[in-house]
Design an enzyme around this catalytic site. Structure first.
Site, PDB file in Angstrom:
ATOM      1  N   SER A   1       0.860  -1.181   0.000  1.00  9.15           N
ATOM      2  CA  SER A   1       0.000   0.000   0.000  1.00  9.15           C
ATOM      3  C   SER A   1       0.897   1.231   0.000  1.00  9.15           C
ATOM      4  O   SER A   1       2.035   1.179   0.485  1.00  9.15           O
ATOM      5  CB  SER A   1      -0.885   0.016   1.253  1.00  9.15           C
ATOM      6  OG  SER A   1      -1.543   1.264   1.388  1.00  9.15           O
TER       7      SER A   1
ATOM      8  N   TYR B   1      -1.901  -0.668  10.920  1.00 13.30           N
ATOM      9  CA  TYR B   1      -1.999  -1.235   9.569  1.00 13.30           C
ATOM     10  C   TYR B   1      -0.784  -0.834   8.738  1.00 13.30           C
ATOM     11  O   TYR B   1      -0.191  -1.676   8.048  1.00 13.30           O
ATOM     12  CB  TYR B   1      -3.289  -0.754   8.904  1.00 13.30           C
ATOM     13  CG  TYR B   1      -3.383  -1.093   7.440  1.00 13.30           C
ATOM     14  CD1 TYR B   1      -3.652  -2.394   7.031  1.00 13.30           C
ATOM     15  CD2 TYR B   1      -3.182  -0.121   6.460  1.00 13.30           C
ATOM     16  CE1 TYR B   1      -3.737  -2.719   5.688  1.00 13.30           C
ATOM     17  CE2 TYR B   1      -3.262  -0.435   5.112  1.00 13.30           C
ATOM     18  CZ  TYR B   1      -3.534  -1.729   4.730  1.00 13.30           C
ATOM     19  OH  TYR B   1      -3.599  -2.049   3.393  1.00 13.30           O
TER      20      TYR B   1
END
Length: 262
Positions: A142, A155
């Site tokens: 990501s 995360y």
């Protein structure tokens, strides 16, 4: 008509029951790859399997919990028994976690690392012995694995760790002719956020509209065909990472204004 550039290349896609994983499985099958559909929700996988078969492709459903090493071992064993090898491994399965760092529950963070870091590790270690020269490993990271943002620090940390694993692995397996690609999506229009773990009911602040999972799947499929090191989905994603690297202090100020508010 899509060219069958992956004809005969056996692809394993984790997290294939929805979102990016589902779109990636379709895209790989359209390119001629027999696809192993790995996720916990076997009912959703069965629908996708029927769709791929109806379009003339080949697919195998294997219920899999990537956080469980034995489950992954069984999945890879079935893939090899059915198709003979694993040519492409797409580590897509992932879990979100929102919450301020000061409030994160350790058990939540451990589980997110079990899925987002140990999950890919399990799949890599089980698949590599069955991966021939020219194999492709694609790890879906990501952009926030390059620059953490407020309220999702846990995360982000799991994706930073996945990037580190990818960088080391890339060098370690290069002599075997296996490539390792990191894909960095930005915001994607999926149900990922709805399924994330939350520390509280915190608001995440402004978010871009995002791209379709099919657009991310195109980038992943390209990496499965050609290899490569780092793949960004949009020019904006690449610009975000470049800007935050060149001007980290300014990035902090922007994030404080738009994301860090209650």
């Amino acid at each position: 008509m899509t060219e069958k550039r992956l004809s005969g290349k056996i692809a394993v896609v984790t997290g294939a029951s929805s979102g990016i994983g589902e779109a990636t499985a379709r895209a790989l099958a359209a390119r001629g790859a027999p696809v192993v559909l790995a996720a916990r929700d076997e009912e959703k996988l069965a629908f996708l399997e029927r769709e791929i078969r109806a379009a003339g492709g080949r697919a195998l459903v294997v219920g899999t919990d990537v956080a469980d090493r034995e489950s992954v071992r069984g999945m890879v064993g079935r893939a090899v028994a059915e198709f003979g090898s694993v040519d492409v491994l797409v580590n897509n399965a992932g879990l979100g976690l929102s919450g301020r760092v000061a409030e994160l529950r350790p058990d939540d963070l451990r589980y997110v690392f079990d899925v987002n870091l140990l999950g890919p590790l399990h799949c890599i270690q089980e698949a590599l012995p069955h991966m021939p020269r020219g194999g492709r490993i694609v790890n879906v990271s990501s952009v926030v694995g390059k620059r953490a943002i407020p309220k999702v620090g846990g995360y982000c940390a799991s994706k930073f760790a996945l990037n580190a694993l990818s960088d080391a692995l890339r060098v370690e397996v290069a002599a075997r002719g296996v490539t390792v690609t990191s894909v960095y999506p930005g915001t994607t229009r999926t149900s990922f956020r709805d399924n994330s773990r939350r520390t509280k009911s915190e608001k995440r602040g402004w978010r871009p509209k995002g791209v379709s999972p099919e657009k991310v799947a195109e980038k992943i499929s390209g990496a499965a065909e050609r290899g490569g090191r780092d793949v960004y989905v949009t020019p904006t994603d690449r610009l975000f990472v470049a800007a935050t690297t060149l001007a980290p202090g300014l990035t902090d100020l922007v994030l404080r204004r738009f994301w860090a508010k209650d």
